[in-house]
Design an enzyme around this catalytic site. Sequence first.
Site, short mmCIF file in Angstrom:
data_model
loop_
_atom_site.label_atom_id
_atom_site.label_comp_id
_atom_site.label_asym_id
_atom_site.label_seq_id
_atom_site.Cartn_x
_atom_site.Cartn_y
_atom_site.Cartn_z
N HIS A 43 0.86 -1.18 0.00
CA HIS A 43 0.00 0.00 0.00
C HIS A 43 0.90 1.23 0.00
O HIS A 43 1.16 1.82 1.04
CB HIS A 43 -0.89 -0.04 1.26
CG HIS A 43 -1.99 0.97 1.26
ND1 HIS A 43 -3.25 0.68 1.74
CD2 HIS A 43 -2.04 2.25 0.84
CE1 HIS A 43 -4.02 1.75 1.62
NE2 HIS A 43 -3.31 2.72 1.09
N GLU A 70 -2.56 -1.60 -3.28
CA GLU A 70 -3.70 -0.82 -2.76
C GLU A 70 -3.35 0.65 -2.72
O GLU A 70 -2.18 1.00 -2.52
CB GLU A 70 -3.97 -1.17 -1.29
CG GLU A 70 -4.22 -2.58 -0.97
CD GLU A 70 -4.25 -2.78 0.56
OE1 GLU A 70 -4.71 -3.85 0.96
OE2 GLU A 70 -3.81 -1.90 1.33
N HIS A 190 -8.31 -5.72 6.99
CA HIS A 190 -8.08 -4.73 8.04
C HIS A 190 -8.37 -5.33 9.41
O HIS A 190 -9.49 -5.72 9.69
CB HIS A 190 -8.87 -3.43 7.87
CG HIS A 190 -8.00 -2.23 8.14
ND1 HIS A 190 -7.61 -1.88 9.40
CD2 HIS A 190 -7.40 -1.36 7.30
CE1 HIS A 190 -6.81 -0.83 9.31
NE2 HIS A 190 -6.65 -0.50 8.06
N1 PXP Z 1 -6.85 -3.51 3.33
C1 PXP Z 1 -6.57 -2.20 3.19
C2 PXP Z 1 -7.31 -1.41 2.17
C3 PXP Z 1 -5.58 -1.59 4.00
O1 PXP Z 1 -5.31 -0.29 3.85
C4 PXP Z 1 -4.89 -2.37 4.93
C5 PXP Z 1 -3.82 -1.74 5.76
O2 PXP Z 1 -2.82 -1.21 4.96
C6 PXP Z 1 -5.22 -3.74 5.03
C7 PXP Z 1 -6.20 -4.27 4.22
C8 PXP Z 1 -4.53 -4.64 6.00
O3 PXP Z 1 -4.85 -4.24 7.30
P1 PXP Z 1 -4.00 -4.79 8.54
O4 PXP Z 1 -2.64 -4.20 8.42
O5 PXP Z 1 -4.76 -4.31 9.73
O6 PXP Z 1 -3.99 -6.28 8.41
#
Ligand code: PXP
Length: 237
Positions: A43, A70, A190
């Site tokens: 990301h 992402e 997330h």
């Molecule tokens: N999905 C998106 C859109 C995110 O921004 C993130 C964090 O960068 C994640 C998934 C993964 O989240 P986590 O780091 O809490 O596992």
Amino acid sequence: MTKLSVNINKIATLRNSRGGDVPNLIQVAKDIQRFGGEGITIHPRPDERHIRYQDAYDLKPIVTTEYNIEGNPIPKFVDLVLKVKPTQVTLVPDAEDAITSNAGWDTKKHKGFLQEVISEFKRNDIRTSIFVDPIVDVIEGAKETGADRIELYTEEFASEYAKGNEKAINSYVECAQKSIDLGLGVNAGHDLSLDNIKFFKENIPGLLEVSIGHALISESIYLGLENVVNMYLHRLK
Ligand code: PXP
């Protein structure tokens, strides 16, 4: 089958904190795949505070599983994704200064914009997914954008489940079913962790992919700690 895509932002954060190349992001991505990880997610953010734009290029020949990038589709991001050509792009409406993604798209309000960027990615054979809250109207709007998949924003589920509220899964189940009915694939991410992933997977129909970063890397440090402390003690004998 639900694919595990490992988000390696935290590895880049750790690397950047010392300015060198430890831990080596490329080696970590290789090893995650060697250990069975089925995808690598990054990301990149405009300030490059963890993943740098150059990392996205360097990872391209290394990621032999699914490569998911992402981010907020600002021109610089769109340009990067079109050049790198990952397997999938996940569009996230995050503010530049957000610590982490904290909301999904308003798919009705941003329909025109999303249609435009999604069609550009699709012309380039890049699968598209959009990050959404578990709201049926939003899922219907997602279908109209032309996206291939949605990624359910699971922060609320994770925090409620941690308090013992299993009913927090209900809106996610409903939205996953709605997505399937509309022909949209279902991803999620997330705050998923070893504590909640089994329950989530068992309840969500047709879950294609989860992307997990923060908990997975934190758990890896913790579960490796005893081993490494003992390796140091052994060398100090
Ligand atoms: N999905 C998106 C859109 C995110 O921004 C993130 C964090 O960068 C994640 C998934 C993964 O989240 P986590 O780091 O809490 O596992």
